[in-house]
Design a protein around this motif. Structure first.
Motif, short mmCIF file in Angstrom:
data_model
loop_
_atom_site.label_atom_id
_atom_site.label_comp_id
_atom_site.label_asym_id
_atom_site.label_seq_id
_atom_site.Cartn_x
_atom_site.Cartn_y
_atom_site.Cartn_z
N UNK A 159 -11.93 22.61 23.60
CA UNK A 159 -10.51 22.81 23.14
C UNK A 159 -9.55 21.33 23.24
N UNK A 160 -9.24 21.02 21.56
CA UNK A 160 -8.44 19.95 21.67
C UNK A 160 -6.93 20.31 21.25
N UNK A 161 -5.85 19.69 21.63
CA UNK A 161 -4.49 20.26 21.37
C UNK A 161 -3.71 19.02 21.05
N UNK A 162 -3.87 18.49 19.67
CA UNK A 162 -2.75 17.33 19.16
C UNK A 162 -1.57 18.05 19.08
N UNK A 184 -7.48 23.39 18.39
CA UNK A 184 -8.72 23.19 17.65
C UNK A 184 -9.69 23.62 18.75
N UNK A 185 -10.44 24.84 18.51
CA UNK A 185 -11.31 25.26 19.30
C UNK A 185 -12.67 25.61 18.38
N UNK A 186 -13.53 25.92 19.23
CA UNK A 186 -15.15 26.42 18.78
C UNK A 186 -15.00 27.56 17.95
N UNK A 187 -13.94 28.60 18.32
CA UNK A 187 -13.90 29.77 17.61
C UNK A 187 -12.80 29.97 16.67
N UNK A 188 -12.16 28.86 16.34
CA UNK A 188 -11.05 29.06 15.48
C UNK A 188 -9.89 28.17 15.96
N UNK A 189 -9.03 27.79 15.01
CA UNK A 189 -8.02 26.92 15.04
C UNK A 189 -6.68 27.58 14.88
N UNK A 190 -5.44 27.38 15.56
CA UNK A 190 -4.18 27.96 15.23
C UNK A 190 -2.97 26.95 15.36
N UNK A 214 0.74 30.89 14.02
CA UNK A 214 0.51 31.38 12.67
C UNK A 214 -0.95 32.26 12.80
N UNK A 215 -0.88 32.76 14.23
CA UNK A 215 -2.04 33.55 14.28
C UNK A 215 -1.57 35.18 13.61
N UNK A 216 -2.31 35.69 12.92
CA UNK A 216 -1.94 36.77 12.17
C UNK A 216 -2.96 38.01 12.60
N UNK A 217 -2.89 38.58 13.83
CA UNK A 217 -3.62 39.57 14.47
C UNK A 217 -2.89 40.87 14.82
N UNK A 218 -1.52 40.89 14.26
CA UNK A 218 -0.89 41.96 14.55
C UNK A 218 -0.14 42.11 16.05
#
Length: 234
Positions: A159-162, A184-190, A214-218
């Motif tokens: 995981x990287x978090x700028x 920024x991660x292996x399974x997705x960014x947000x 910006x995660x849109x998962x309800x």
């Protein structure tokens, strides 16, 4: 969700490091400080850590003339029961342990490098993880990045978090702090954001603002929402 070693081992490790570089005697400490906060929702990188419920938080720091510092911080959390339903125990606490160096580069610029261990004491070691952090400040502007080889515990993403931030002065005491980060991660960014107004009120530090991702998962814990806080430095 967020999380060094067993708590005792981690504190011993930090103390050993201080001894190794000749910083251990408390009499050499430049500053000892503490803080306590009551917040309407504990948000970490835009995501609620308490199911949008209130949290009480606090910590302390010990700084030395060399720029070396150590500290700890804790908060209640609530992520619900384990996913497989085998253990009804709820996660109830996060404990952070950290150590680092900071310094100045002149003309209002500074730097800070640290290692942070995130722990959930009642979950064992599986959910604990470490982040490395590097940050620079230039007046009111800040830019930095965090890195974890195993984010959120055993088997987690690299995981990287700028992130960037800016603090606007609003008169003599009030500030408006704006920050944006990109996970920024292996399974997705947000992307996450925070806009917070802070001002002293009756000897306390009052904060009000908006956070979200910006995660849109309800999940309402990821949506934009209002945050209120009261803090006291000790």
């Amino acid at each position: 969700m967020k999380h060094f070693l067993n708590r005792t081992a981690a504190l011993a490790s930090v103390a050993a490091g201080a001894l190794a570089i000749g910083l251990a005697p408390a009499a050499w400490a430049q500053e000892f400080s503490g803080n306590v906060t009551l917040v309407s929702d504990y948000s970490f990188r835009g995501e609620s850590q308490t199911g949008r419920d209130a949290a009480i938080q606090g910590g302390f720091d010990l700084g030395f003339d060399s720029g070396f510092y150590i500290g700890t911080w804790a908060s209640n959390v609530n992520f619900g029961p384990y996913a497989d339903g085998a253990d009804p125990t709820y996660t109830s606490m996060e404990l952070d342990l950290y150590a680092g160096f900071s310094g100045e580069m002149g003309d209002g610029a500074g730097w800070d490098v640290s290692v942070i261990r995130f722990e959930y004491p009642n979950e064992g070691d599986a959910s604990d993880y470490i982040e490395l952090s590097l940050n620079f400040s230039f007046g009111n502007f800040s830019v930095g990045a965090n890195y974890s080889p195993e984010y959120l515990g055993d088997g987690g993403d690299t995981f990287l978090y700028p992130n960037v931030g800016y603090s606007f002065s609003l008169g003599e005491n009030a500030t408006l702090d704006v920050s944006v980060g990109q996970g920024i991660g292996d399974t997705g960014d947000h992307l996450d954001y925070s806009i917070m107004l802070g001002a002293p009120v009756a000897g306390l530090d009052f904060g009000i603002g908006v956070v979200g991702t910006d995660i849109d998962d309800g999940n309402p814990g990821n949506e934009g929402r209002l945050i209120l806080s009261l803090s006291k430095s000790l």
